[in-house]
Design an enzyme around this catalytic site. Structure first.
Site, short mmCIF file in Angstrom:
data_model
loop_
_atom_site.label_atom_id
_atom_site.label_comp_id
_atom_site.label_asym_id
_atom_site.label_seq_id
_atom_site.Cartn_x
_atom_site.Cartn_y
_atom_site.Cartn_z
N ASN A 19 35.17 40.89 5.04
CA ASN A 19 36.06 39.85 5.57
C ASN A 19 37.48 40.37 5.64
O ASN A 19 37.88 41.26 4.88
CB ASN A 19 36.01 38.59 4.70
CG ASN A 19 36.63 38.79 3.34
OD1 ASN A 19 36.03 39.42 2.47
ND2 ASN A 19 37.82 38.26 3.13
N CYS A 20 38.23 39.82 6.59
CA CYS A 20 39.66 40.07 6.65
C CYS A 20 40.36 38.79 6.21
O CYS A 20 39.79 37.98 5.48
CB CYS A 20 40.08 40.51 8.05
SG CYS A 20 39.77 39.30 9.34
N MET A 21 41.56 38.54 6.66
CA MET A 21 42.32 37.38 6.18
C MET A 21 41.75 36.06 6.66
O MET A 21 41.85 35.05 5.97
CB MET A 21 43.78 37.49 6.64
CG MET A 21 44.56 38.59 5.96
SD MET A 21 46.26 38.62 6.52
CE MET A 21 46.82 37.02 5.94
N ARG B 178 38.53 35.87 8.88
CA ARG B 178 37.18 35.85 9.44
C ARG B 178 36.21 36.72 8.65
O ARG B 178 36.59 37.70 8.01
CB ARG B 178 37.21 36.32 10.89
CG ARG B 178 37.54 37.79 11.08
CD ARG B 178 37.69 38.12 12.55
NE ARG B 178 38.88 37.51 13.12
CZ ARG B 178 39.16 37.46 14.41
NH1 ARG B 178 38.31 37.97 15.27
NH2 ARG B 178 40.26 36.90 14.85
#
Length: 376
Positions: free
Chosen positions: A26-28, A30
């Protein structure tokens, strides 16, 4: 059952179950979920989940949840997928050859589906820098706070901070001084090499002793080439390592492979990549500053207009090397504030629609859910 657990189970079902999931990151805002069979994913079911702000279809499915929630769901998905895989394992013995063949087929299927050379390359660059973003954010915020304190201390407003600001400067700058090493480790891993060997080769770039080396009569400077040089060095190290493992006998591979990898990739980095990447870095800085200085509002319009499509496809992280290069040169990036205006315009348009659509509760709920992520 907690809300996060219930949400994670619903998302896992929409992804085709744990058997269809092989990687969760995951990123910030999504989830980035590697799936074995894209056709087994129920995209409509995922989009129908109230907490889901958007879904991007690919061999790596992207499910937008927004900041905060995405971290909790990613952790819970990893736990659920792991436990379900263990509970659903076939008790019969499976040969190593069969497992290897299945894995090879899965990899081939993934490569064949919806992949273009440009998208594949940009996605790899994004995968290299994605794990570094939390540290970049933390160091950037600390550097900003430290700058304010230094300014206030210079004006005599906060004299108590005089002994504290050097510590904050160390916290903010320590990571950036060694970012080439972290980029090298991630790049080597992404291109099939050993992370520590990629880091070892990339570590040549910030090494202070590199100033004693001359190339074409010019002394190299520590940090010359920055993250671009680290990328080139680590990718070459990965290819050299894989080549070595093809011919090197297993009995001496532990000694020969890492030595040849570091020696060959390291010398090429010193005598070629540092100079070449240095030119590229200077060129990026010159072009970026010239574009904004001479392009005016039109340059901002073009840059802002191109940024959101990149975000939609999850490829905006590929711009991180450019931002990092600008930060290494000037201490800040001139592009990011301009690109951020695209998101600011999106937020403004969403607020306007929210105010006008007073009788469309479904649309207003969607906007309320999306705004925190957009502002982030």
């Amino acid at each position: 059952m907690s809300t996060v657990t219930a949400l994670s189970q619903t998302i896992l079902q929409g992804l085709g179950g744990s058997g269809n999931v092989h990687d969760i990151e995951n990123c910030m805002t999504r989830l980035r979920i590697g799936v074995r069979d894209v056709d087994a994913v129920d995209v409509d079911a995922l989009k129908a989940i109230p907490e889901v702000l958007g879904v991007i279809e690919d061999s790596t499915m992207q499910v937008v949840l927004g900041p905060g929630l995405v971290d909790e769901v990613a952790d819970e998905l990893g736990r659920l997928a792991g436990s379900e895989v263990r509970m659903g394992e076939d008790s019969t013995d499976v040969s190593a050859e069969a497992l290897a063949a299945r894995g090879a087929q899965i990899r081939e299927d993934r490569k064949a589906k919806n992949q273009t050379p440009i998208r594949s390359f940009l996605r790899r660059i994004a995968n290299i820098f994605l794990p570094l973003i939390p540290a970049l954010i933390a160091c950037g915020i600390i550097a900003g706070v430290n700058g304010v304190l230094i300014n206030l201390t210079t004006r005599g407003i906060t004299p108590w901070a005089a002994d504290f600001t050097p510590a904050l400067a160390a916290l903010a700058s320590g990571f950036m001084s060694l970012i080439a090493v972290f980029v090298g480790m991630n790049a080597a891993k992404e291109f099939g090499g050993t992370p520590v060997l990629g880091g070892a080769v990339a570590a040549i770039i910030p090494f202070a002793g590199i100033a004693k080396v001359t190339v074409a009569g010019q002394a190299l400077a520590p940090g010359q080439g920055g993250v671009i040089g680290a990328l080139l060095a680590a990718v070459l190290a990965a290819f050299v390592e894989r080549w070595c493992r093809k011919w090197c006998p297993r009995s001496i591979a532990m000694l020969v492979v890492p030595t040849v990898t570091v020696l060959v990739a390291g010398l090429v980095t010193i005598y070629v990549f540092m100079t070449l990447a240095g030119w590229i870095s200077v060129g990026i800085g010159t072009i970026a500053n010239g574009l904004l200085a001479g392009g005016g509002a039109f340059a901002g319009f073009v840059l802002g207009g191109l940024f959101l499509p990149l975000v939609m496809f999850g490829l905006h992280q590929a711009l991180t090397p450019i931002h990092t290069t600008l930060i290494e040169q000037a201490g800040y990036t001139v592009l990011l504030p301009v690109l951020a205006m695209a998101g600011a315009g999106q937020v403004g348009a969403s607020v306007a629609v929210f105010m006008r659509a007073r009788h469309n509760s479904s649309l207003r709920n969607t906007i309320k859910s999306a705004l925190p992520a957009a502002r982030g």
